[in-house]
Design a protein around this motif. Sequence first.
Motif, PDB file in Angstrom:
ATOM      1  N   ARG A   1       7.957   0.679   7.172  1.00  0.00           N
ATOM      2  CA  ARG A   1       8.604   1.814   6.488  1.00  0.00           C
ATOM      3  C   ARG A   1      10.081   1.607   6.173  1.00  0.00           C
ATOM      4  N   THR A   2      10.804   0.840   6.990  1.00  0.00           N
ATOM      5  CA  THR A   2      12.230   0.659   6.708  1.00  0.00           C
ATOM      6  C   THR A   2      12.431  -0.168   5.443  1.00  0.00           C
ATOM      7  N   GLN A   3      11.665  -1.249   5.299  1.00  0.00           N
ATOM      8  CA  GLN A   3      11.847  -2.098   4.113  1.00  0.00           C
ATOM      9  C   GLN A   3      11.402  -1.399   2.833  1.00  0.00           C
ATOM     10  N   THR A   4      10.342  -0.603   2.875  1.00  0.00           N
ATOM     11  CA  THR A   4       9.932   0.102   1.658  1.00  0.00           C
ATOM     12  C   THR A   4      10.933   1.214   1.316  1.00  0.00           C
ATOM     13  N   TRP A   5      11.484   1.840   2.325  1.00  0.00           N
ATOM     14  CA  TRP A   5      12.516   2.867   2.119  1.00  0.00           C
ATOM     15  C   TRP A   5      13.744   2.252   1.462  1.00  0.00           C
TER      16      TRP A   5
ATOM     17  N   GLN B   1       0.825  -1.200   0.000  1.00  0.00           N
ATOM     18  CA  GLN B   1       0.000   0.000   0.000  1.00  0.00           C
ATOM     19  C   GLN B   1       0.859   1.250   0.000  1.00  0.00           C
ATOM     20  N   SER B   2       1.898   1.249   0.815  1.00  0.00           N
ATOM     21  CA  SER B   2       2.789   2.403   0.902  1.00  0.00           C
ATOM     22  C   SER B   2       3.495   2.668  -0.426  1.00  0.00           C
ATOM     23  N   LEU B   3       4.004   1.630  -1.055  1.00  0.00           N
ATOM     24  CA  LEU B   3       4.706   1.797  -2.325  1.00  0.00           C
ATOM     25  C   LEU B   3       3.763   2.255  -3.434  1.00  0.00           C
TER      26      LEU B   3
ATOM     27  N   GLN C   1       3.124   5.829  -3.187  1.00  0.00           N
ATOM     28  CA  GLN C   1       4.276   6.618  -3.636  1.00  0.00           C
ATOM     29  C   GLN C   1       4.413   6.624  -5.156  1.00  0.00           C
ATOM     30  N   GLY C   2       3.556   5.872  -5.838  1.00  0.00           N
ATOM     31  CA  GLY C   2       3.588   5.846  -7.295  1.00  0.00           C
ATOM     32  C   GLY C   2       4.380   4.719  -7.901  1.00  0.00           C
ATOM     33  N   HIS C   3       4.867   3.798  -7.079  1.00  0.00           N
ATOM     34  CA  HIS C   3       5.623   2.655  -7.592  1.00  0.00           C
ATOM     35  C   HIS C   3       4.676   1.556  -8.066  1.00  0.00           C
ATOM     36  N   GLN C   4       5.188   0.651  -8.866  1.00  0.00           N
ATOM     37  CA  GLN C   4       4.456  -0.547  -9.243  1.00  0.00           C
ATOM     38  C   GLN C   4       4.807  -1.669  -8.268  1.00  0.00           C
ATOM     39  N   VAL C   5       3.821  -2.492  -7.960  1.00  0.00           N
ATOM     40  CA  VAL C   5       4.031  -3.572  -7.001  1.00  0.00           C
ATOM     41  C   VAL C   5       3.506  -4.879  -7.583  1.00  0.00           C
ATOM     42  N   VAL C   6       4.307  -5.919  -7.492  1.00  0.00           N
ATOM     43  CA  VAL C   6       3.852  -7.272  -7.796  1.00  0.00           C
ATOM     44  C   VAL C   6       3.524  -7.935  -6.462  1.00  0.00           C
TER      45      VAL C   6
END
Length: 257
Positions: free
Chosen positions: A201-205, A19-21, A24-29
């Motif tokens: 948040r640390t892993q998405t960062w 959800q966080s990514l 932020q506008g990223h694509q997620v699989v």
Amino acid sequence: MAIVFITGSTDGLGRAAAQSLLEQGHQVVLHARSAERATAISELESHSARVVIGDLKSAAQTRHVADQVNAIGRMDAVIHNAGVYTERSRGPTPEGHATTLAINTLAPYLLTALMKRPDRLVYLSSGLHRGGEGSLSDLDWTRRTWDPAKAYAESKLHMVALAFALARRWPQVLSNAVDPGWARTKMGGAGAPVGVATGQRTQTWLAASDDPAALVSGRYWHDLRQQEPAHEAVDPDFQERLLDRLGELTGVMLPPA
């Protein structure tokens, strides 16, 4: 924008990271254990690049997950989030392995070895990994009396060691391990002190940020700060012996640099 694959993204920290990514506008699989579990992320699916399905307890299904992701294309980053906590019994899995080892250690190793190499790898560990030293004498729990807490701690030690080993072997890849803290998920329970927003948040960062502080490799993180992991995790000899054993157990060796 990056394209990021997250294992175990139907709930908890994996879903929160997705959800966080996406925000932020990223694509997620996304990844679900089964088609039934995939219904839990239907609202995210319409915004994601794809959903792949496979039970990481099974080596055959884990290989199929790798094939599905490879068919989509090379990922910019992979967050190895999926895991189990205190399994009541050893198992076994379809291949005869301890369930905790299969999901928490063998599956991330297999996916790392079989998927197209990303730019960044993030492995979820735990502060409990410090209680996991001495695992190589009976990695698959074939001789010891089953101890759920010890098996979990060992598997999380393996994640830190794997992240550090890849940082050495694949210098072009940023490979890190994260302790997300005791988070309020199904695994952590409602009384856990860390919310999922903080826990993810640390892993998405590390997976997607251009912050220079995130562009490092071979580190162990908690709450956006580097910490010292267990001694075995940073020992190159332990790392290499672990990789040898994982190769023996899976029949798959890591590609060279």
